[in-house]
Design a protein around this motif. Sequence first.
Motif, PDB file in Angstrom:
ATOM      1  N   ILE A 122       0.844  -1.204   0.000  1.00  0.00           N
ATOM      2  CA  ILE A 122       0.000   0.000   0.000  1.00  0.00           C
ATOM      3  C   ILE A 122       0.876   1.250   0.000  1.00  0.00           C
ATOM      4  N   GLY A 123       1.993   1.196  -0.729  1.00  0.00           N
ATOM      5  CA  GLY A 123       2.993   2.261  -0.657  1.00  0.00           C
ATOM      6  C   GLY A 123       2.467   3.638  -0.977  1.00  0.00           C
ATOM      7  N   VAL A 124       1.774   3.785  -2.125  1.00  0.00           N
ATOM      8  CA  VAL A 124       1.334   5.123  -2.533  1.00  0.00           C
ATOM      9  C   VAL A 124       0.252   5.668  -1.601  1.00  0.00           C
ATOM     10  N   PHE A 125      -0.573   4.786  -1.060  1.00  0.00           N
ATOM     11  CA  PHE A 125      -1.612   5.261  -0.144  1.00  0.00           C
ATOM     12  C   PHE A 125      -1.038   5.571   1.237  1.00  0.00           C
ATOM     13  N   LEU A 126       0.063   4.920   1.586  1.00  0.00           N
ATOM     14  CA  LEU A 126       0.770   5.313   2.809  1.00  0.00           C
ATOM     15  C   LEU A 126       1.305   6.727   2.667  1.00  0.00           C
ATOM     16  N   SER A 151      -2.885   3.066  -9.656  1.00  0.00           N
ATOM     17  CA  SER A 151      -2.908   1.750  -9.017  1.00  0.00           C
ATOM     18  C   SER A 151      -3.764   0.762  -9.807  1.00  0.00           C
ATOM     19  N   LEU A 152      -4.879   1.245 -10.348  1.00  0.00           N
ATOM     20  CA  LEU A 152      -5.731   0.380 -11.164  1.00  0.00           C
ATOM     21  C   LEU A 152      -5.022  -0.043 -12.442  1.00  0.00           C
ATOM     22  N   LEU A 153      -4.308   0.883 -13.079  1.00  0.00           N
ATOM     23  CA  LEU A 153      -3.578   0.545 -14.292  1.00  0.00           C
ATOM     24  C   LEU A 153      -2.477  -0.471 -14.034  1.00  0.00           C
ATOM     25  N   SER A 154      -1.796  -0.345 -12.886  1.00  0.00           N
ATOM     26  CA  SER A 154      -0.660  -1.205 -12.572  1.00  0.00           C
ATOM     27  C   SER A 154      -1.059  -2.456 -11.812  1.00  0.00           C
ATOM     28  N   SER A 197       1.992  -0.812  -4.876  1.00  0.00           N
ATOM     29  CA  SER A 197       3.412  -0.749  -4.534  1.00  0.00           C
ATOM     30  C   SER A 197       4.136   0.128  -5.547  1.00  0.00           C
ATOM     31  N   THR A 198       4.997   1.007  -5.071  1.00  0.00           N
ATOM     32  CA  THR A 198       5.732   1.892  -5.973  1.00  0.00           C
ATOM     33  C   THR A 198       6.671   1.114  -6.893  1.00  0.00           C
ATOM     34  N   LEU A 254      -5.665  14.479  -5.785  1.00  0.00           N
ATOM     35  CA  LEU A 254      -4.377  13.777  -5.800  1.00  0.00           C
ATOM     36  C   LEU A 254      -4.581  12.289  -5.527  1.00  0.00           C
ATOM     37  N   THR A 255      -5.414  11.976  -4.544  1.00  0.00           N
ATOM     38  CA  THR A 255      -5.676  10.576  -4.211  1.00  0.00           C
ATOM     39  C   THR A 255      -6.381   9.853  -5.348  1.00  0.00           C
ATOM     40  N   LEU A 256      -7.316  10.517  -6.012  1.00  0.00           N
ATOM     41  CA  LEU A 256      -8.016   9.891  -7.132  1.00  0.00           C
ATOM     42  C   LEU A 256      -7.063   9.610  -8.295  1.00  0.00           C
ATOM     43  N   CYS A 257      -6.098  10.504  -8.532  1.00  0.00           N
ATOM     44  CA  CYS A 257      -5.096  10.258  -9.582  1.00  0.00           C
ATOM     45  C   CYS A 257      -4.210   9.068  -9.220  1.00  0.00           C
ATOM     46  N   VAL A 258      -3.813   8.983  -7.951  1.00  0.00           N
ATOM     47  CA  VAL A 258      -2.997   7.855  -7.514  1.00  0.00           C
ATOM     48  C   VAL A 258      -3.775   6.548  -7.618  1.00  0.00           C
TER      49      VAL A 258
END
Length: 363
Positions: free
Chosen positions: A129-133, A183-186, A190-191, A175-179
């Motif tokens: 959950i790297g980007v959401f952390l 995450s959905l694309l990848s 995890s970064t 910003l969170t919606l873009c992240v």
Amino acid sequence: MIIDTPEVQDINSFSRLEYLKEVYGMIWVLVPIFTPVLGITIGVLAIVWLEREISAGIQQRIGPEYAGPLGILQALADGTKLLFKENLLPSRGDTRLFSIGPSIAVISILLSYLIIPFGSNLVLSDLNIGVFLWIAISSIAPIGLLMSGYGSNNKYSFLGGLRAAAQSISYEIPLTLCVLSISLLSNSSSTVDIVEAQSKYGFWGWNLWRQPIGFIVFIISSLAECERLPFDLPEAEEELVAGYQTEYSGIKFGLFYVASYLNLLVSSLFVTVLYLGGWDLSIPYIFVPEFFEINKAGEVFGTTIGIFITLAKTYLFLFIPITTRWTLPRLRMDQLLNLGWKFLLPISLGNLLLTTSSQLLSL
């Protein structure tokens, strides 16, 4: 019982060897801690020097040139001056909140560097959950700004803290919606996985081309998060004060100054990781694939090249926020909130829905 002299010497040498092993182990424990701190410090000093040089070029004036060659030691000299300045406290303010506020602002940003991958095997903590952390940690910083404004016992400082918190909350949602779209694309948060998902397709696999709308929204939101022009609402010209840091001096003011550049650096690093392919060398890979096959190179060489590529992309991107600061005028508070809530939020939400639909159709 009598022990021979050679046996005593062997015991002493063995104990000395064990002591050296303990010292060596302690040093190696501290090396991974102090190496990122040293690198981050040098990175911030480089950004300060770059901003002064670029702003001087834009305004057709001479930048720093006396402190060291080409003025590269000017930022270090300013930091040393702030370190030795007198640390003043407001007589009727809340001393504990006044002192804790800058620390919270800096620590919350420093923790974000834990999940940034500088290479394929060079990340302090590879979390699922790297980007959401990062989003969760960055939301702690406005608390420090509010504490600073309230603890100063100054109505203008308190208004600056409220403006900073309102601005941060407004732009964290897009910003969170873009992240989340990335995450959905990848198929991962995890970064490291996000960078590896982009590297599968080379230069054209960058999320910059797959998420152009999200990229623009992310840039605008990250500028607002960093409180950079044209979004530096906590500093109000009409009040002639510096917002929540009006009453600060010495090292506490220096912490706020460092926090702004730390936030700018971490935002640029996340742009590199999420949209520009991270450590993957994709542009030369198109032309000379055999020579730039880093994945097959030695581990040390590959890690070194990965660090260099990540930092090169980051500092090239830094020209956008630095140039923006010295080009665009400041927005009013109502304009800033309208941009965040009425434009960026619907656009980022629509981008997320499009990404979700495309992922469902591709299944």
